[in-house]
Design a protein around this motif. Structure first.
Motif, PDB file in Angstrom:
ATOM      1  N   MET A   1       0.846  -1.198   0.000  1.00  0.00           N
ATOM      2  CA  MET A   1       0.000   0.000   0.000  1.00  0.00           C
ATOM      3  C   MET A   1       0.878   1.243   0.000  1.00  0.00           C
ATOM      4  SD  MET A   1      -3.186   1.041   2.497  1.00  0.00           S
ATOM      5  CE  MET A   1      -4.282  -0.130   1.689  1.00  0.00           C
ATOM      6  N   ILE A   2       0.516   2.228  -0.810  1.00  0.00           N
ATOM      7  CA  ILE A   2       1.269   3.473  -0.927  1.00  0.00           C
ATOM      8  C   ILE A   2       0.698   4.490   0.059  1.00  0.00           C
ATOM      9  CG2 ILE A   2       1.944   5.362  -2.466  1.00  0.00           C
ATOM     10  CD1 ILE A   2       1.592   3.366  -4.804  1.00  0.00           C
ATOM     11  N   TYR A   3       1.564   4.973   0.931  1.00  0.00           N
ATOM     12  CA  TYR A   3       1.144   5.928   1.959  1.00  0.00           C
ATOM     13  C   TYR A   3       1.488   7.344   1.490  1.00  0.00           C
ATOM     14  CZ  TYR A   3       1.324   8.349   6.542  1.00  0.00           C
ATOM     15  OH  TYR A   3       1.173   9.240   7.588  1.00  0.00           O
ATOM     16  N   TYR A  33      -4.101   2.829  -1.728  1.00  0.00           N
ATOM     17  CA  TYR A  33      -3.473   4.015  -1.141  1.00  0.00           C
ATOM     18  C   TYR A  33      -3.954   4.266   0.287  1.00  0.00           C
ATOM     19  CZ  TYR A  33      -2.237   5.204  -5.971  1.00  0.00           C
ATOM     20  OH  TYR A  33      -1.738   5.190  -7.242  1.00  0.00           O
ATOM     21  N   LYS A  34      -3.011   4.639   1.133  1.00  0.00           N
ATOM     22  CA  LYS A  34      -3.331   5.145   2.463  1.00  0.00           C
ATOM     23  C   LYS A  34      -3.167   6.664   2.407  1.00  0.00           C
ATOM     24  CE  LYS A  34      -1.624   5.189   7.245  1.00  0.00           C
ATOM     25  NZ  LYS A  34      -0.577   4.674   8.162  1.00  0.00           N
ATOM     26  N   ILE A  35      -4.252   7.398   2.627  1.00  0.00           N
ATOM     27  CA  ILE A  35      -4.250   8.851   2.515  1.00  0.00           C
ATOM     28  C   ILE A  35      -4.495   9.483   3.882  1.00  0.00           C
ATOM     29  CG2 ILE A  35      -5.319  10.866   1.434  1.00  0.00           C
ATOM     30  CD1 ILE A  35      -3.846   9.055  -0.540  1.00  0.00           C
ATOM     31  N   LYS A  36      -3.606  10.381   4.275  1.00  0.00           N
ATOM     32  CA  LYS A  36      -3.779  11.164   5.485  1.00  0.00           C
ATOM     33  C   LYS A  36      -3.572  12.636   5.142  1.00  0.00           C
ATOM     34  CE  LYS A  36      -4.434   7.798   8.460  1.00  0.00           C
ATOM     35  NZ  LYS A  36      -5.713   7.642   9.201  1.00  0.00           N
ATOM     36  N   ALA A  37      -4.189  13.522   5.896  1.00  0.00           N
ATOM     37  CA  ALA A  37      -4.037  14.957   5.662  1.00  0.00           C
ATOM     38  C   ALA A  37      -3.982  15.720   6.975  1.00  0.00           C
ATOM     39  CB  ALA A  37      -5.178  15.485   4.796  1.00  0.00           C
ATOM     40  N   ASP A  59       5.486   7.245   1.788  1.00  0.00           N
ATOM     41  CA  ASP A  59       6.169   7.227   0.491  1.00  0.00           C
ATOM     42  C   ASP A  59       6.272   8.633  -0.080  1.00  0.00           C
ATOM     43  OD1 ASP A  59       6.368   4.186  -0.148  1.00  0.00           O
ATOM     44  OD2 ASP A  59       4.298   4.480   0.519  1.00  0.00           O
ATOM     45  N   ILE A  60       5.233   9.428   0.154  1.00  0.00           N
ATOM     46  CA  ILE A  60       5.144  10.771  -0.416  1.00  0.00           C
ATOM     47  C   ILE A  60       4.556  11.716   0.634  1.00  0.00           C
ATOM     48  CG2 ILE A  60       4.101  12.202  -2.238  1.00  0.00           C
ATOM     49  CD1 ILE A  60       3.672   9.503  -3.804  1.00  0.00           C
ATOM     50  N   ILE A  61       5.112  12.909   0.732  1.00  0.00           N
ATOM     51  CA  ILE A  61       4.472  13.990   1.476  1.00  0.00           C
ATOM     52  C   ILE A  61       4.157  15.097   0.477  1.00  0.00           C
ATOM     53  CG2 ILE A  61       4.705  15.753   3.263  1.00  0.00           C
ATOM     54  CD1 ILE A  61       6.391  13.877   4.874  1.00  0.00           C
TER      55      ILE A  61
END
Length: 292
Positions: A1-3, A33-37, A59-61
């Motif tokens: 899973m891509i975070y 995808y794991k999405i946080k904000a 993985d990405i900010i």
């Protein structure tokens, strides 16, 4: 899973973008995808949020804001393998423009989803990083006035520039790089990593984010008519034709303001009061992974 972790500045661009975690999640399959904000509350808050997010090893900010927000987030990612995404919802958006990242939310989110990355250089002025540009002299006064204007719009920037051109008093500076020492009563010292300042304007149209060099523009004291001519060239992107503008490409330079105690500077479009009259500026080649 891509975070993927998003850091959203809700007041960027006048707060009209309405970007939210709910909106973002519509574009990413939950099984993949794991999405946080997180949302910034004030200036510099993005630094705290980015450090906290980075500790969770995403993985990405993604920095959602203008050049100032991008600077705060990107500064925390140097030396890591975390990729930087950009959603340009600010006013000037100089760095995003150089990288051809569109202001359209759906298109910029698609860039993040595609995951194509490049390595870009970073600049450093004393202990602060910059990714687009930094400046000392009238440039810093313009940004200071712009920050205190009623709204961050092109009109506000031009108004700040006009007022500053009347108020700014040149200061002696000693600029050292390579084997050169330049003594200058300076109107502007501008150091750029990218080819755009924002709002489509540029002092360094040929600058590159990937060449391991910084583009330095030195402008001495100007007459009233020369200031008008310079303003015209800035708007047209033709500062290279302005006779009094010196252009150099450097990897390192030093600037001393001998009559000053503190130094006013702008760093990626934000005003800073540096508690010194000496600035050491350098480029860090290939310092940051950015999605494009």
């Amino acid at each position: 899973m891509i975070y993927i972790h998003f850091i959203i500045n809700p007041v960027s661009g006048g707060g009209k973008h309405h970007l939210s975690e709910f909106f973002i999640k519509q574009f990413f399959e939950p099984e993949k995808y794991k999405i946080k904000a997180d949302y910034t509350l004030n200036k510099k808050h993005a630094i705290e949020l980015a450090k906290k997010a980075a500790s969770k090893h995403p993985d990405i900010i993604v920095a959602c804001g203008g050049d100032g927000t991008i600077n705060e987030v990107a500064s925390c990612l140097l030396g890591t393998n975390i990729k930087l995404g950009i959603i340009p919802v600010g006013s000037g958006n100089g760095l995003a423009s150089h990288l051809n990242i569109p202001r359209d939310l759906k298109k910029s989110l698609e860039i993040i989803k595609n995951g194509n990355k490049i390595l870009i250089d970073a600049g450093k002025i004393n202990q602060n990083y910059f990714f687009s540009n930094t400046g000392i002299g009238i440039d810093a006064m313009i940004i200071k006035k712009y920050e205190h204007s009623s709204g961050r719009k092109l009109y506000s920037y031009i108004k700040a520039a006009i007022l500053s051109s009347f108020e700014y008093r040149t200061q002696p500076a000693v600029i050292s790089f390579d084997d050169k020492i330049i003594n200058l009563k300076t109107f502007m010292i501008f150091i750029s990593n990218s080819n755009e300042m924002g709002y489509g304007m540029s002092l360094t149209p040929n600058a590159m984010l990937t060449d391991g060099l910084l583009d330095l523009i030195l402008i001495p004291e100007l007459s009233f008519t020369e200031k008008i001519a310079l303003g015209f060239h800035v708007l047209q992107g033709t500062v290279g034709r302005f006779a009094k503008a010196q252009h150099h490409q450097v990897q390192n330079l030093r600037i001393e303001m001998p009559l000053k105690i503190y130094t006013d500077a702008q760093i990626d479009g934000e005003h800073y009061n540096l508690k010194t009259n000496f600035c050491k500026i350098s480029v860090i080649p290939g310092a940051l992974n950015v999605l494009v």
